[in-house]
Write a protein that holds these residues in place. Structure first.
Motif, short mmCIF file in Angstrom:
data_model
loop_
_atom_site.label_atom_id
_atom_site.label_comp_id
_atom_site.label_asym_id
_atom_site.label_seq_id
_atom_site.Cartn_x
_atom_site.Cartn_y
_atom_site.Cartn_z
N VAL A 173 0.77 -1.20 0.05
CA VAL A 173 0.10 -0.06 -0.37
C VAL A 173 0.65 1.26 0.03
O VAL A 173 0.23 2.23 -0.26
CB VAL A 173 -0.78 0.02 1.29
N TYR A 174 2.24 1.10 0.21
CA TYR A 174 3.11 2.21 0.55
C TYR A 174 3.44 2.55 -1.02
O TYR A 174 4.00 3.98 -1.04
CB TYR A 174 4.30 2.11 1.33
N SER A 175 3.36 1.80 -2.04
CA SER A 175 3.51 2.30 -3.35
C SER A 175 3.13 3.56 -3.85
O SER A 175 3.54 4.64 -4.32
CB SER A 175 3.38 1.37 -4.29
N GLN A 176 1.91 3.78 -3.35
CA GLN A 176 0.88 5.17 -3.71
C GLN A 176 1.40 6.36 -2.97
O GLN A 176 1.31 7.32 -3.65
CB GLN A 176 -0.61 4.95 -3.54
N TYR A 177 1.99 6.28 -2.08
CA TYR A 177 2.44 7.45 -0.94
C TYR A 177 3.93 7.86 -1.78
O TYR A 177 4.49 8.80 -1.69
CB TYR A 177 2.59 6.99 0.29
N LEU A 178 4.91 6.63 -2.34
CA LEU A 178 6.23 7.14 -2.83
C LEU A 178 6.33 7.50 -4.11
O LEU A 178 7.43 8.14 -4.45
CB LEU A 178 6.88 5.60 -2.55
N LEU A 179 5.16 7.33 -5.18
CA LEU A 179 5.33 7.79 -6.26
C LEU A 179 6.50 7.47 -7.06
O LEU A 179 7.11 8.29 -7.67
CB LEU A 179 5.01 9.15 -6.45
N LEU A 180 6.87 6.25 -6.95
CA LEU A 180 8.22 5.75 -7.65
C LEU A 180 8.05 5.08 -9.03
O LEU A 180 6.93 4.61 -9.22
CB LEU A 180 9.07 4.64 -6.63
N PRO A 181 8.79 5.43 -10.16
CA PRO A 181 8.60 4.60 -11.49
C PRO A 181 8.81 3.18 -11.32
O PRO A 181 9.51 2.59 -10.40
CB PRO A 181 9.86 5.35 -12.05
N GLU A 182 8.09 2.49 -12.02
CA GLU A 182 8.10 1.15 -11.85
C GLU A 182 9.57 0.11 -12.30
O GLU A 182 9.96 0.96 -13.31
CB GLU A 182 6.99 0.55 -12.53
N LEU A 183 9.56 -0.90 -11.86
CA LEU A 183 10.77 -1.59 -12.30
C LEU A 183 10.29 -2.51 -13.32
O LEU A 183 9.42 -3.01 -13.18
CB LEU A 183 11.33 -2.39 -11.09
N ASP A 184 10.94 -2.61 -14.44
CA ASP A 184 10.46 -3.42 -15.68
C ASP A 184 11.73 -4.44 -16.21
O ASP A 184 12.74 -3.93 -16.18
CB ASP A 184 9.61 -2.83 -16.84
N ALA A 185 11.36 -5.12 -17.01
CA ALA A 185 12.11 -5.90 -18.02
C ALA A 185 11.60 -6.00 -19.38
O ALA A 185 10.47 -6.62 -19.33
CB ALA A 185 12.58 -7.41 -17.24
N ASN A 186 12.25 -5.63 -20.39
CA ASN A 186 11.79 -5.72 -21.98
C ASN A 186 11.93 -7.51 -22.15
O ASN A 186 11.05 -7.98 -23.02
CB ASN A 186 12.69 -4.90 -22.78
N ASN A 187 13.00 -8.07 -21.58
CA ASN A 187 12.97 -9.74 -21.93
C ASN A 187 13.77 -10.09 -20.66
O ASN A 187 14.53 -9.35 -20.03
CB ASN A 187 13.72 -9.99 -23.27
N LEU A 188 14.04 -11.26 -20.66
CA LEU A 188 14.61 -11.98 -19.57
C LEU A 188 15.98 -13.00 -20.21
O LEU A 188 16.11 -13.89 -19.41
CB LEU A 188 13.70 -12.78 -18.76
N GLN A 189 16.27 -12.71 -21.18
CA GLN A 189 17.34 -13.72 -21.87
C GLN A 189 18.56 -13.63 -20.96
O GLN A 189 19.40 -14.63 -21.00
CB GLN A 189 17.69 -13.25 -23.23
#
Length: 321
Positions: A173-189
């Motif tokens: 629930v703290y994600s909405q308070y911190l307003l951080l960009p998400e972590l992502d991956a385009n591929n997992l090779q």
């Protein structure tokens, strides 16, 4: 004692004293830093924000007195850096006690590092440094819930000795308070290069573009725990040509909208102890093939739309009775 033997012992003590400062002829060992590594850590500290002075112990030359640092008593090299924030997880303590700031590449001087934990801190959306992939001896890497954002660098695939990788980005629930960009991956090779990996957690990492996630993780022969909850997985294939998860005992695919059917390859995981498919909107009858999972201890199918009675599920697991 023979005079030549006596002279040899004195010579060894002299060499020990002059060239290896942490060694003593009495068999004692005090872990003094290698000076270049001590300076590297001090430089690293300069880049951090430390609101509660957690690193105030980083003074002097005795490694054992530095918080979060472990040195090899024989060589003096730093082998472990553990700066995990262990305070109770609530938004006030998270902000107050978390380290943050910049992760400076001076850490690259720690060439013998095999354990790195920066978890539960708050780096406010910065990228995971790609140079972390240069720690060839690293076996344990934990960057979970530390506010990293943007795309995971494929350079992590250079960590060929890695056994444990935790990139879980779920702050609840703290994600909405911190307003951080998400972590992502385009591929997992890059994951396919981590052939020694036993534990992988990428919970709440956006894998929507990583259509290769199953094929890649299926190539990891030693994998025992796979945690991919809330990853927006793009698809979960119903079948696999060959199931290579021979050691997998823990699988969490919860909250991913798997689809209408339960993947058939799951029923070939003969070592599975824990399976969480909760929150996936599965619309299907309870498959009898669940009964193949005779080693299972925990099964979570909550928040799905399965057809059938609980007695049918019990009959599926008749092998456990």
């Amino acid at each position: 004692m023979d005079r030549s033997v006596h002279l040899l012992i004195l010579l060894l003590c002299f060499v020990c004293t002059e060239t290896i400062q942490f060694c003593s002829c009495r068999g004692d060992s005090i872990a003094f830093f290698k000076e270049n590594e001590r300076q590297a850590l001090l430089k690293f500290k300069e880049g951090l924000t430390d609101p509660t002075n957690l690193l105030s112990s980083w003074v002097g030359h005795d490694c054992s007195k530095w918080r979060g640092i472990i040195c090899n008593n024989r060589t003096g090299h730093v082998v472990k850096l553990d700066l995990r924030n262990r305070r109770p997880f609530n938004i006030d303590d998270y902000k107050r006690w978390s380290l943050g700031g910049e992760i400076l590449p001076s850490l690259l001087e720690l060439r013998h590092l095999n354990y790195l934990d920066l978890s539960m801190n708050n780096f406010r959306g910065i990228s995971i440094p790609d140079w972390i992939g240069s720690f060839k001896k690293l076996k344990y890497l934990n960057l979970s819930r530390s506010g990293f954002g943007r795309t995971i660098p494929h350079h992590l695939g250079n960590l060929s000795s890695l056994h444990f990788l935790d990139l879980n980005n779920d702050l609840g629930v703290y994600s909405q308070y911190l307003l951080l960009p998400e972590l992502d991956a385009n591929n997992l090779q890059w994951l396919s290069l981590l052939s020694s990996l036993r534990f992988l957690d990428m919970g709440r990492v956006n894998l929507r573009m990583a259509t290769d996630w199953l094929q890649v993780t299926n190539t990891l022969p030693l994998l025992e725990e796979l945690r991919l909850a809330r990853c927006q997985l793009p698809n979960v294939p119903v079948s696999l040509p060959h199931v290579n998860f021979t050691r997998l005992s823990f699988l969490d695919l919860s909250s991913n909208s798997i689809g209408s059917k339960m993947p058939a390859w799951l029923f070939n995981l003969s070592s599975l102890l824990f399976l969480d498919l909760g929150g996936n909107s599965i619309h299907a009858p309870i498959p009898n093939a669940l009964g193949n999972l005779c080693t299972l201890h925990t099964l979570d199918l909550s928040w799905n739309f399965l057809d059938g009675e609980i007695t049918q599920l019990a009959k599926s697991f008749s092998c456990l009775i």
